[in-house]
Motif scaffolding. Structure first.
Motif, PDB file in Angstrom:
ATOM      1  N   GLY A  68       0.963  -1.355  -0.214  1.00 63.08           N
ATOM      2  CA  GLY A  68       0.021   0.037  -0.043  1.00 63.08           C
ATOM      3  C   GLY A  68       0.890   1.367  -0.087  1.00 63.08           C
ATOM      4  N   ASN A  69       0.398   2.416   0.416  1.00 62.34           N
ATOM      5  CA  ASN A  69       0.931   3.733   0.335  1.00 62.34           C
ATOM      6  C   ASN A  69       1.392   3.878  -1.131  1.00 62.34           C
ATOM      7  N   CYS A  70       0.256   3.896  -1.850  1.00 61.08           N
ATOM      8  CA  CYS A  70       0.391   4.207  -3.376  1.00 61.08           C
ATOM      9  C   CYS A  70      -1.037   4.844  -3.913  1.00 61.08           C
ATOM     10  N   ILE A  71      -0.958   5.295  -5.150  1.00 61.16           N
ATOM     11  CA  ILE A  71      -2.076   5.816  -5.628  1.00 61.16           C
ATOM     12  C   ILE A  71      -2.446   4.667  -6.738  1.00 61.16           C
ATOM     13  N   MET A  72      -3.891   4.492  -6.820  1.00 61.82           N
ATOM     14  CA  MET A  72      -4.469   3.627  -7.389  1.00 61.82           C
ATOM     15  C   MET A  72      -4.898   4.208  -8.954  1.00 61.82           C
ATOM     16  N   PHE A  73      -4.773   3.688 -10.128  1.00 62.03           N
ATOM     17  CA  PHE A  73      -5.075   4.215 -11.149  1.00 62.03           C
ATOM     18  C   PHE A  73      -6.187   3.136 -11.815  1.00 62.03           C
ATOM     19  N   VAL A  74      -7.515   3.525 -11.855  1.00 63.31           N
ATOM     20  CA  VAL A  74      -8.152   2.567 -12.513  1.00 63.31           C
ATOM     21  C   VAL A  74      -8.250   2.604 -14.065  1.00 63.31           C
ATOM     22  N   ASN A  75      -7.776   1.599 -14.883  1.00 63.13           N
ATOM     23  CA  ASN A  75      -7.223   1.923 -16.207  1.00 63.13           C
ATOM     24  C   ASN A  75      -8.511   1.504 -17.147  1.00 63.13           C
ATOM     25  N   GLN A  76      -9.594   0.745 -16.837  1.00 55.82           N
ATOM     26  CA  GLN A  76     -10.702   0.361 -17.776  1.00 55.82           C
ATOM     27  C   GLN A  76     -11.879  -0.025 -16.953  1.00 55.82           C
ATOM     28  N   GLY A  77     -12.882  -0.188 -17.520  1.00 57.31           N
ATOM     29  CA  GLY A  77     -14.183  -0.609 -16.867  1.00 57.31           C
ATOM     30  C   GLY A  77     -15.232   0.273 -17.157  1.00 57.31           C
ATOM     31  N   ALA A  81     -13.073   3.750 -15.328  1.00 58.20           N
ATOM     32  CA  ALA A  81     -11.784   4.330 -16.244  1.00 58.20           C
ATOM     33  C   ALA A  81     -11.485   5.732 -15.933  1.00 58.20           C
ATOM     34  N   GLY A  82     -10.160   5.976 -15.399  1.00 63.47           N
ATOM     35  CA  GLY A  82      -9.857   7.309 -15.219  1.00 63.47           C
ATOM     36  C   GLY A  82     -10.035   7.700 -13.576  1.00 63.47           C
ATOM     37  N   TYR A  83     -10.544   7.021 -12.835  1.00 61.02           N
ATOM     38  CA  TYR A  83     -10.692   7.127 -11.515  1.00 61.02           C
ATOM     39  C   TYR A  83      -9.259   6.746 -10.773  1.00 61.02           C
ATOM     40  N   SER A  84      -9.060   7.907  -9.945  1.00 54.54           N
ATOM     41  CA  SER A  84      -7.632   7.400  -8.853  1.00 54.54           C
ATOM     42  C   SER A  84      -8.192   7.653  -7.470  1.00 54.54           C
ATOM     43  N   VAL A  85      -7.410   6.966  -6.525  1.00 54.11           N
ATOM     44  CA  VAL A  85      -7.613   6.980  -5.198  1.00 54.11           C
ATOM     45  C   VAL A  85      -6.142   6.499  -4.429  1.00 54.11           C
ATOM     46  N   ARG A 119      -9.754  13.979 -12.305  1.00 51.98           N
ATOM     47  CA  ARG A 119     -10.322  14.522 -13.456  1.00 51.98           C
ATOM     48  C   ARG A 119     -10.098  13.865 -14.929  1.00 51.98           C
ATOM     49  N   PHE A 120      -9.347  12.839 -14.647  1.00 55.29           N
ATOM     50  CA  PHE A 120      -9.091  11.962 -16.093  1.00 55.29           C
ATOM     51  C   PHE A 120     -10.393  11.029 -16.327  1.00 55.29           C
ATOM     52  N   LYS A 121     -11.184  10.964 -15.237  1.00 52.57           N
ATOM     53  CA  LYS A 121     -12.290  10.342 -15.643  1.00 52.57           C
ATOM     54  C   LYS A 121     -13.018  10.943 -16.843  1.00 52.57           C
ATOM     55  N   GLU A 122     -12.904  12.133 -17.161  1.00 54.93           N
ATOM     56  CA  GLU A 122     -13.635  12.719 -18.174  1.00 54.93           C
ATOM     57  C   GLU A 122     -12.991  12.392 -19.451  1.00 54.93           C
ATOM     58  N   LYS A 123     -11.756  11.903 -19.348  1.00 50.69           N
ATOM     59  CA  LYS A 123     -11.074  11.606 -20.608  1.00 50.69           C
ATOM     60  C   LYS A 123     -11.280  10.021 -20.918  1.00 50.69           C
ATOM     61  N   TYR A 124     -11.120   9.050 -20.066  1.00 57.12           N
ATOM     62  CA  TYR A 124     -11.186   7.835 -20.395  1.00 57.12           C
ATOM     63  C   TYR A 124     -12.764   7.071 -20.106  1.00 57.12           C
ATOM     64  N   LEU A 135      -0.955   6.364 -19.724  1.00 58.42           N
ATOM     65  CA  LEU A 135      -0.878   6.820 -18.329  1.00 58.42           C
ATOM     66  C   LEU A 135       0.359   7.590 -17.865  1.00 58.42           C
ATOM     67  N   ARG A 136       1.402   7.095 -18.401  1.00 54.58           N
ATOM     68  CA  ARG A 136       2.609   7.686 -18.208  1.00 54.58           C
ATOM     69  C   ARG A 136       2.756   9.013 -18.820  1.00 54.58           C
ATOM     70  N   LYS A 137       1.963   9.240 -19.894  1.00 47.93           N
ATOM     71  CA  LYS A 137       2.187  10.578 -20.697  1.00 47.93           C
ATOM     72  C   LYS A 137       1.110  11.756 -20.009  1.00 47.93           C
ATOM     73  N   ASP A 138       0.196  11.112 -19.219  1.00 50.40           N
ATOM     74  CA  ASP A 138      -0.718  11.947 -18.716  1.00 50.40           C
ATOM     75  C   ASP A 138      -0.033  13.193 -17.848  1.00 50.40           C
TER      76      ASP A 138
END
Length: 362
Positions: A68-77, A81-85, A119-124, A135-138
């Motif tokens: 843990g102690n990280c940021i999660m990126f939802v890549n698809q779904g 998609a685009g959600y982070s926590v 805010r990337f939820k609007e993109k993906y 993801l790396r280029k965002d």
């Protein structure tokens, strides 16, 4: 701590995610059924969802465990998609998620950055997933210090200030609720063993109604909760607008029971899907405390219903409940309400102590 914690008080700069994180790795679970085993006391299982902080269940820890102690990126779904926590705890995750690690991440900086990344939820979307390369280029805008680097100290202090405000609001809210409950509870005894119980048919003490079919394509996104057979989110599947369809009906302040047996209290106005039953007490208004007393009792018979053996209106009417009764042999609604008030009182005190102690240690 910095005196000026306004977001407008600092300069902001754009950063690539690839430059912010020391490493980004994908979730490791490729087959949930084969690679995990459910466990109530296990670790968080993360899937491509924007609900419950990404947690869809709990599983036994194994070789798939990630730190843990990280940021999660939802890549698809669909919807995620685009959600982070920010994830504090260790976990097991599906390959639909990625996780960013860096020395600057702690609870507060993690929460600050994750909220911006959402805010990337609007993109993906489901049709345009977040690949590792994307993801790396965002890029993300962050407050910077005098050296043009991310101002992690400001971000941490800003989130600490927000947390402290919320804690103080919570302390006042729960203190007031406890005070309001205290006087009435001191006058009564609430022992389940000291009261008589009696069996009642559902149809004897409740009015029963049922939802109707409306094609989802005919429903428009709105603010009215649509209750379906889901056993999540209090039965709410989505939100809709009122329509002219004669099958569209709204109800409030009742207990919903689906044909598959999920049971919830619905205090606000909602719309019911097909085969979703509602019950209201015949001779008085339902309230939160009475509903919370009744729901576990109703679940004693509702758990057995499935797609192959559904809970119909006729079956529901004939179901029986054991309830506390008064001297006249009628359901003792006052006892039920006060019994749940007593439980609420105990839980509120536990939670209030937790908040105060947490405030003192931070």
């Amino acid at each position: 701590m910095s005196k000026d914690l306004k977001l407008s008080s600092l300069e902001w700069k754009e950063f690539k995610l690839n430059d912010l994180f020391e490493r980004i790795e994908k979730g490791k679970c490729q087959n949930t059924n084969k690679e995990t085993k459910e466990s109530i006391n296990g670790v968080s299982f993360l899937s491509a969802t924007l609900n419950n902080n990404g947690v869809s269940g709990f599983v036994e820890p194994n070789y798939l465990l990630q730190k843990g102690n990280c940021i999660m990126f939802v890549n698809q779904g669909d919807g995620g998609a685009g959600y982070s926590v920010y994830k504090k705890e260790d976990f097991i995750s599906t390959t639909s998620n990625s996780f960013g690690y860096a020395k600057w991440i702690n609870r507060y900086t993690g929460l600050f950055v994750a909220s911006i990344l959402c805010r990337f939820k609007e993109k993906y979307s489901f049709g345009y997933g977040r690949t590792e390369n994307r993801l790396r280029k965002d890029k993300v805008f962050l407050p910077i210090n005098s050296k043009g680097q991310p101002n992690w100290e400001f971000m941490e202090n800003y989130m600490r200030k927000i947390e402290e405000k919320q804690k103080q609001k919570a302390i006042k809210y729960y203190s007031d609720k406890i005070k309001n409950l205290q006087n009435s509870l001191m006058k009564n005894k609430f022992d389940l063993n000291d009261i008589e119980w009696k069996e009642f048919k559902i149809s004897e003490i409740f009015n029963i109604f049922t939802g109707a079919t409306i094609r989802q394509s005919d429903l428009i996104k709105g603010k009215i909760p649509r209750i379906t057979a889901t056993n999540l989110n209090n039965g709410i599947a989505f939100f809709t607008q009122e329509t002219n369809n004669y099958n569209f009906k709204k109800f409030e302040n009742f207990i919903s029971i689906s044909f598959l047996g999920s049971v919830f209290y619905q205090p606000k106005e909602v719309s019911l899907d097909m085969k979703i039953h509602g019950i209201k007490i015949k001779d008085r208004e339902l309230n939160t405390h009475i509903a919370l007393f009744l729901i576990p009792i109703i679940k004693r018979f509702s758990f057995k219903y499935t797609y192959g053996y559904q809970l119909s209106t006729s079956i529901l009417k004939a179901q029986k409940l054991q309830l506390p009764v008064n001297s006249k042999g009628q359901p003792n609604w006052e006892f039920m309400e006060n019994f749940m008030r007593k439980i609420e009182y105990k839980k509120l005190n536990i939670y209030l102590d937790y908040i105060k102690n947490k405030t003192a240690t931070n």
